[in-house]
Write a protein that holds these residues in place. Structure first.
Motif, short mmCIF file in Angstrom:
data_model
loop_
_atom_site.label_atom_id
_atom_site.label_comp_id
_atom_site.label_asym_id
_atom_site.label_seq_id
_atom_site.Cartn_x
_atom_site.Cartn_y
_atom_site.Cartn_z
N PRO A 122 -46.77 49.16 40.85
CA PRO A 122 -46.91 49.39 42.30
C PRO A 122 -47.01 50.87 42.63
CG PRO A 122 -45.10 47.87 41.84
CD PRO A 122 -45.51 48.46 40.53
N LEU A 123 -47.85 51.16 43.61
CA LEU A 123 -47.93 52.49 44.19
C LEU A 123 -46.91 52.60 45.32
CD1 LEU A 123 -51.82 52.68 44.48
CD2 LEU A 123 -50.40 53.67 42.66
N ARG A 124 -46.75 53.78 45.85
CA ARG A 124 -45.88 53.97 47.01
C ARG A 124 -46.39 53.12 48.17
NH1 ARG A 124 -47.05 58.41 44.30
NH2 ARG A 124 -45.47 59.94 43.69
N PHE A 125 -47.70 53.11 48.34
CA PHE A 125 -48.32 52.34 49.41
C PHE A 125 -48.04 50.84 49.24
CE2 PHE A 125 -51.88 50.07 51.36
CZ PHE A 125 -51.92 50.66 52.62
N ASP A 126 -48.06 50.36 48.00
CA ASP A 126 -47.76 48.95 47.73
C ASP A 126 -46.33 48.61 48.14
OD1 ASP A 126 -50.29 48.45 46.52
OD2 ASP A 126 -49.57 49.34 44.66
N ALA A 185 -36.79 49.10 52.12
CA ALA A 185 -37.46 50.24 52.72
C ALA A 185 -37.87 51.25 51.66
CB ALA A 185 -36.54 50.90 53.75
N VAL A 186 -39.08 51.80 51.79
CA VAL A 186 -39.63 52.71 50.78
C VAL A 186 -38.77 53.96 50.62
CG1 VAL A 186 -41.70 53.94 50.03
CG2 VAL A 186 -41.91 51.87 51.38
N ARG A 187 -38.08 54.36 51.68
CA ARG A 187 -37.29 55.59 51.60
C ARG A 187 -36.28 55.55 50.47
NH1 ARG A 187 -35.23 52.78 55.95
NH2 ARG A 187 -32.99 52.32 55.88
N HIS A 188 -35.81 54.35 50.12
CA HIS A 188 -34.84 54.25 49.03
C HIS A 188 -35.48 54.56 47.68
CE1 HIS A 188 -31.91 52.74 51.82
NE2 HIS A 188 -32.66 51.69 52.13
N PHE A 189 -36.71 54.12 47.50
CA PHE A 189 -37.42 54.40 46.25
C PHE A 189 -37.76 55.89 46.13
CE2 PHE A 189 -38.31 49.93 47.12
CZ PHE A 189 -38.10 49.34 45.89
N LEU A 190 -37.87 56.56 47.27
CA LEU A 190 -38.29 57.97 47.27
C LEU A 190 -37.12 58.93 47.43
CD1 LEU A 190 -41.46 57.73 49.57
CD2 LEU A 190 -41.26 57.30 47.12
N LYS A 191 -35.91 58.42 47.39
CA LYS A 191 -34.75 59.27 47.65
C LYS A 191 -34.72 60.49 46.74
CE LYS A 191 -29.74 59.10 48.30
NZ LYS A 191 -28.53 58.25 48.25
N GLU A 192 -34.96 60.30 45.46
CA GLU A 192 -35.03 61.41 44.50
C GLU A 192 -36.46 61.64 44.05
OE1 GLU A 192 -32.45 63.19 43.95
OE2 GLU A 192 -31.06 61.85 45.03
N GLY A 193 -37.42 61.06 44.75
CA GLY A 193 -38.82 61.15 44.37
C GLY A 193 -39.24 59.91 43.60
#
Length: 526
Positions: free
Chosen positions: A337-341, A349-357
Motif C-alpha cells: 500500500p501507498l500512503r494514498f491507499d 487514520a493515516v496520521r498514525h502510520f506517518l507518526k515517525e514517517g
C-alpha cells in the motif's frame, strides 16, 4: 433501444457498449442531465465508458457505498464535489431507515487457534471452526427465539452457507444458500430472493455481501455468522435489512460473537462511530458499554461479552492493529500500500502510520526495501518525513511540489530545479482544471481569478508557497533564486535515489492533496 423522450432510462451494461456510444445513437451532449445510480461502480469499465463519453450540463451520481473495498477512488470522478450526504445515525433519526434491535450473542468458538496473517483468518481453518454442530444449534435456537418472517444469514464461505441452510432445513425451516455461482442442485439466486420476498422461504444464507442483487426490503432479521472484519463490512451487512417496508417496524440483528480480532469494536460500531478512528483513546473504551445507541435502536449484549470485550481491549495495542490493517490492505491490493491507499482504504487514520514517517513504519513492518532503507538514513529520508506533515492552511504548496515531479516517462522522476514559469503553469493547471481546487481561491486577495493568465498564477505561487517553502521550516531543502527565477530542491541525489524519492514524493502529493480537500471541504461543516 428507444433514444427519444424527455426521460430515457438505460442499463449501464447495455448503454456502455461501444456500438451504442457513438453519434448514430447519442451525441456526447445528447442529454442535459444524467443520473448514474450505484455510482460506486464508476471505476468499472462499463460505467466508466458511459461517464467518459457523455458531456451533459449536469451529472449526478448516487450511491450508498461511496467507500469501495478495492480502494478505487470514486470521489475523483466527481472532483470530490459531494453535494449531499446522510449517515446512518441521521438516516435512522429522520425515519429514512428502520431502527434495529441488536442482540450480541456469546459464541464459544475459539478464534485464537485459527491461523491469522495478512489481516485475515485462514479461510479453511475458519470454515471448519464455524461449521460445527454445536454452533449451528446455537444459531438455530436463537433464530427460533427471535425469528421474524424473512431472514438473511451472512457467512464467511459458500460451504458454510450451504451447511447452515442444510441444518435449518433438517429442522423444518425453509432455507436456501445464495451465492454468485450456484452448484448443481442449489436454487437459483434470483428464484431464492423472490421466494424469500414472497414468504415462501424463511431464511437465506449468503456470502455475497456487496452485490446489489441481494436486496429484499421486507427483510426483518439478519444473522451475523462470521467475524466482523471492518466497520465498512459490518455496516453493509447491517444495511441489508434497514430498508423500509410496509408493516416493518424494526430490524432484528443476531450477532454471534467470539474472541475474534476486533470483536470489542462492535459497541462503537453500533453507535455509528468508526472504532479505528477513536480506538487509540483510552477513555473511549472506558465507556464502551455506555455509548449512545442510534435513534430508536436497542442494543443488548450477553454479560460474558462485556468481560470478553474488556479483556480484548487490554490486549489490543494500536501498533499491532496498524500492522494487521496494513497487511489486510496489502492482500486486497496485491501490492504494498501507498500512503494514498491507506487514506482511501484503511480504517485507521493515516496520521498514525506517518507518526515517525511512512518509511519508518515500513521498516518496522519488515516491508522496507534495501534501497529505501539506505534512503531513510539520508537527508532525503528526513525530507520525506517533513513533507508528510508540513502545515498547509491552503493547498498552494501542492502544485509547487507537482512541478518537481516528472511523470512523462514510465516511472516518476525528479526535477531538482524548475523555473518560476513552470511553477506558474503547474499552478494554473491545478486550479483551472478542478472545481474543487478552485474553492481554495475564494477570498478577496484572489478576486476575479477566473480572468487570470499565467503571469497572475505565477505571481501568486511566488508570493505564497515558493516564499514559505524557501524561507520557513522547509528552507533546509528548498531555495529560490529571484535573479534566475529558479526554484530548487537542495538534495544531492544519485540516479536511483532520485527515482525512489520521486516515487515517494508523488505518493505524498496525492495523499496530501486528497487529505487536504477532503478535510476542508468534505468532512468539515460548511
Amino acid at each position: 433501444l428507444e433514444t427519444e423522450g424527455n426521460l430515457v432510462f438505460a442499463g449501464v451494461q447495455t448503454l456502455g457498449k461501444p456500438e451504442h456510444l457513438n453519434s448514430r445513437w447519442f451525441a456526447p451532449d445528447h442529454f442535459d442531465y444524467i443520473v448514474i445510480d450505484e455510482f460506486h461502480h464508476v471505476a468499472a469499465e462499463s460505467y466508466r465508458n458511459v461517464f467518459e463519453y457523455f458531456q451533459p450540463k449536469f451529472m449526478l451520481g448516487l450511491t450508498a457505498t461511496p467507500f469501495r473495498m478495492d480502494q478505487k477512488d470514486i470521489f475523483s470522478f466527481c472532483d470530490d464535489n459531494v453535494i449531499y450526504e446522510v449517515g446512518l445515525r441521521e438516516a435512522i433519526g429522520r425515519d429514512l431507515l428502520v431502527p434495529f434491535r441488536y442482540y450480541g450473542i456469546y459464541d464459544d468458538t475459539d478464534y485464537s487457534v485459527i491461523g491469522y496473517s495478512g489481516g485475515r483468518y485462514n479461510a479453511s481453518q475458519l470454515e471448519r471452526a464455524l461449521m460445527t454442530g454445536n454452533r449451528a444449534s446455537l444459531v438455530l435456537d436463537k433464530y427460533l427465539q427471535f425469528r421474524g418472517s424473512r431472514a438473511m444469514g451472512f457467512c464467511s464461505t459458500i460451504r458454510q452457507a450451504r451447511y447452515m441452510a442444510e441444518h435449518f432445513r433438517k429442522n423444518g425451516i425453509r432455507a436456501e444458500a445464495v451465492y454468485s455461482q450456484p452448484d448443481e442442485g442449489d436454487m437459483d439466486r434470483g428464484q431464492a430472493l423472490r421466494e424469500l420476498a414472497e414468504g415462501r422461504l424463511e431464511i437465506i444464507f449468503t456470502v455475497d455481501l456487496f452485490n446489489e442483487g441481494v436486496d429484499v426490503p421486507s427483510l426483518d432479521t439478519v444473522l451475523f455468522l462470521r467475524p466482523t472484519e471492518s466497520h465498512t463490512v459490518f455496516l453493509q451487512q447491517l444495511g441489508r435489512g434497514l430498508r423500509k417496508y410496509p408493516g416493518k417496524r424494526y430490524l432484528q440483528v443476531l450477532d454471534f460473537i467470539g474472541n475474534f480480532r476486533r470483536a470489542h469494536h462492535i459497541p462503537l460500531l453500533l453507535s455509528g462511530a468508526n472504532p479505528m478512528e477513536v480506538a487509540e483513546a483510552r477513555e473511549a473504551y472506558g465507556r464502551i458499554t455506555d455509548l449512545e445507541p442510534l435513534p430508536g435502536c436497542t442494543v443488548q449484549f450477553d454479560f460474558r461479552l462485556i468481560d470478553l470485550f474488556d479483556e480484548m481491549r487490554r490486549n489490543d495495542p494500536l501498533s499491532r492493529r496498524m500492522k494487521e490493517e496494513y497487511f489486510r490492505l496489502k492482500g486486497e491490493l496485491g501490492r504494498r500500500p501507498l500512503r494514498f491507499d491507506l487514506l482511501e482504504g484503511s480504517d485507521i487514520a493515516v496520521r498514525h502510520f506517518l507518526k515517525e514517517g511512512y518509511l519508518t513504519f515500513l521498516r518496522e513492518a519488515g516491508e522496507l526495501t534495501g534501497e529505501e532503507g539506505a534512503l531513510l538514513e539520508t537527508e532525503s529520508g528526513e525530507f520525506l518525513k517533513k513533507l508528510e506533515k508540513t502545515s498547509m492552511t491552503r493547498s498552494y504548496k501542492i502544485p509547487v511540489l507537482m512541478a518537481l515531479v516528472d511523470i512523462s516517462g514510465p516511472f516518476p522522476d525528479l526535477k531538482t530545479r524548475v523555473t518560476a514559469e513552470e511553477i506558474g503553469r503547474s499552478f494554473q493547471e491545478f486550479y483551472t482544471g478542478s472545481r474543487l481546487h478552485q474553492k481554495d481561491l475564494s477570498d478577496k486577495s484572489n478576486r476575479n481569478w477566473e480572468k487570470w493568465g499565467l503571469e497572475e498564477f505565477k505571481r501568486l505561487a511566488l508570493k505564497n508557497p515558493v516564499h514559505f517553502l524557501s524561507s520557513g521550516a522547509m528552507s533546509r531543502y528548498f531555495s529560490y533564486d529571484p535573479g534566475r527565477e529558479e526554484f530548487s530542491l537542495n538534495l544531492d541525489l544519485a540516479g536511483r535515489e532520485r527515482q525512489l524519492l520521486a516515487a515517494h514524493l508523488e505518493d505524498i502529493i496525492r495523499y496530501r492533496n486528497r487529505d487536504y480537500f477532503r478535510r476542508k471541504y468534505y468532512e468539515s461543516p460548511q
